[in-house]
Design an enzyme around this catalytic site. Structure first.
Site, PDB file in Angstrom:
ATOM      1  N   SER B  46       0.794  -1.225   0.000  1.00 30.71           N
ATOM      2  CA  SER B  46       0.000   0.000   0.000  1.00 30.71           C
ATOM      3  C   SER B  46       0.828   1.278   0.000  1.00 30.71           C
ATOM      4  CB  SER B  46      -0.945   0.020   1.204  1.00 30.71           C
ATOM      5  OG  SER B  46      -0.197   0.065   2.399  1.00 30.71           O
ATOM      6  N   LYS B  90       0.862   4.515   6.887  1.00 29.80           N
ATOM      7  CA  LYS B  90       0.227   5.301   5.835  1.00 29.80           C
ATOM      8  C   LYS B  90       0.734   6.738   5.912  1.00 29.80           C
ATOM      9  CE  LYS B  90      -2.863   2.168   4.395  1.00 29.80           C
ATOM     10  NZ  LYS B  90      -1.967   1.032   4.385  1.00 29.80           N
TER      11      LYS B  90
END
Lengths: 123, 163
Positions: B46, B90
């Site tokens: 990701s 993230k």
């Protein structure tokens, strides 16, 4: 030291000293009915004391505004979240306002009260 | 007999001293790793191309988020709102009060949505928007779920440096 009106009559308005432990929530041993310390989702520097009403995947029915009508809503708690409410539903800012909170915001579980001595013991 | 006993006590004292030094070192290491900074292995698709699929060791520090010094553009470690035992990496895209426009499903359509980040929350997205389960899926997360800020990569050595 916890104070405020949202957990009356369980906890006093002017303040109580309670013993809270920080192991249970890491082991996942927190369940409905426990009084917990959580980091507020609206202000990360503030710690609140509330009771867990429902865990993930359970359904919660609550009255939207108990002082102002009988309307009630039903919500399913999403995965990884818990639903918290103060015992004093008329003066508590909790999951009925900001929704279910992620389990990771739980800081500790309140075990018993140690001050004032007249009310010492489990909650 | 007395000499032998004397030798024993001096050996015992020296080993107790060394054990004490070792114990102090372990305590210092634990405190540093938990509260100051530590190397963390992160993996997954990701955050491509910033972080590799097979895993990178990054140095993350645990002081900035307590002081409120986390801002848009920082790569942070957060406790997943869907599974409290999982830590995900993230990038912070927007802080509270800011407006976020994002593509709902970039591989399938061009639809985009605009959201205002509520008070006390942050909006996070993975750099690889095609393969990232982030705020576009589970919404803005409370600031309190941020565990640490990633400062630089230490392994593999040829990609050493800040992200």
């Amino acid at each position: 030291m916890v104070y405020g009106s949202s957990m009356m009559p369980t906890l006093n308005l002017v303040g109580d000293v309670v013993l809270s432990e920080y192991i249970s929530h890491r082991l996942g041993k927190v369940s409905p009915g426990d009084v917990v310390l959580i980091q507020s989702p609206e202000n990360p520097k503030k710690t609140l004391t509330k009771r867990i009403v429902a865990m993930e995947d359970e359904t919660v029915s609550f009255s939207v505004d108990p002082s102002d009508g009988d309307r009630s809503r039903t919500v399913v708690v999403p995965k990884g979240h818990v639903w918290i409410q103060g015992d004093n539903s008329y003066a508590s800012h909790d999951s009925r306002h900001f929704g279910p909170i992620p389990y990771g915001l739980i800081q500790g579980k309140v075990r018993c009260r140690v001050w004032p001595l007249a009310c010492a013991g489990s909650l | 007999m007395r000499l032998w006993f004397g030798k024993w006590t001096s050996i015992a004292k020296e080993s107790a001293n060394r054990a004490a030094i070792f114990a102090k070192f372990l305590c210092l290491l634990h405190v540093t790793n938990t509260y100051i900074f530590s190397p963390i292995l992160v993996y997954g698709p990701s955050m491509l191309p910033t972080l590799n699929l097979t895993g990178d060791v990054v140095l993350s520090e645990y002081i900035s988020h307590r002081l409120g010094k986390v801002g848009p553009g920082d790569v942070v470690l957060i406790q997943s709102p869907e599974n409290p035992r999982k830590i995900i990496t993230k990038r912070v895209v927007a802080m509270e009060g800011e407006v976020v426009s994002f593509l709902v499903d970039p591989s399938r359509s061009d639809r985009s949505r605009t959201v205002v980040v509520p008070k006390g929350h942050v909006w996070i997205q993975g750099d690889n928007i095609y393969a990232s389960n982030d705020s576009r899926n589970f919404g803005p997360i409370p600031y309190g779920l941020i565990q640490g800020k990633v400062c630089c990569r230490v392994w593999p050595v040829d990609c050493f440096g800040s992200l």
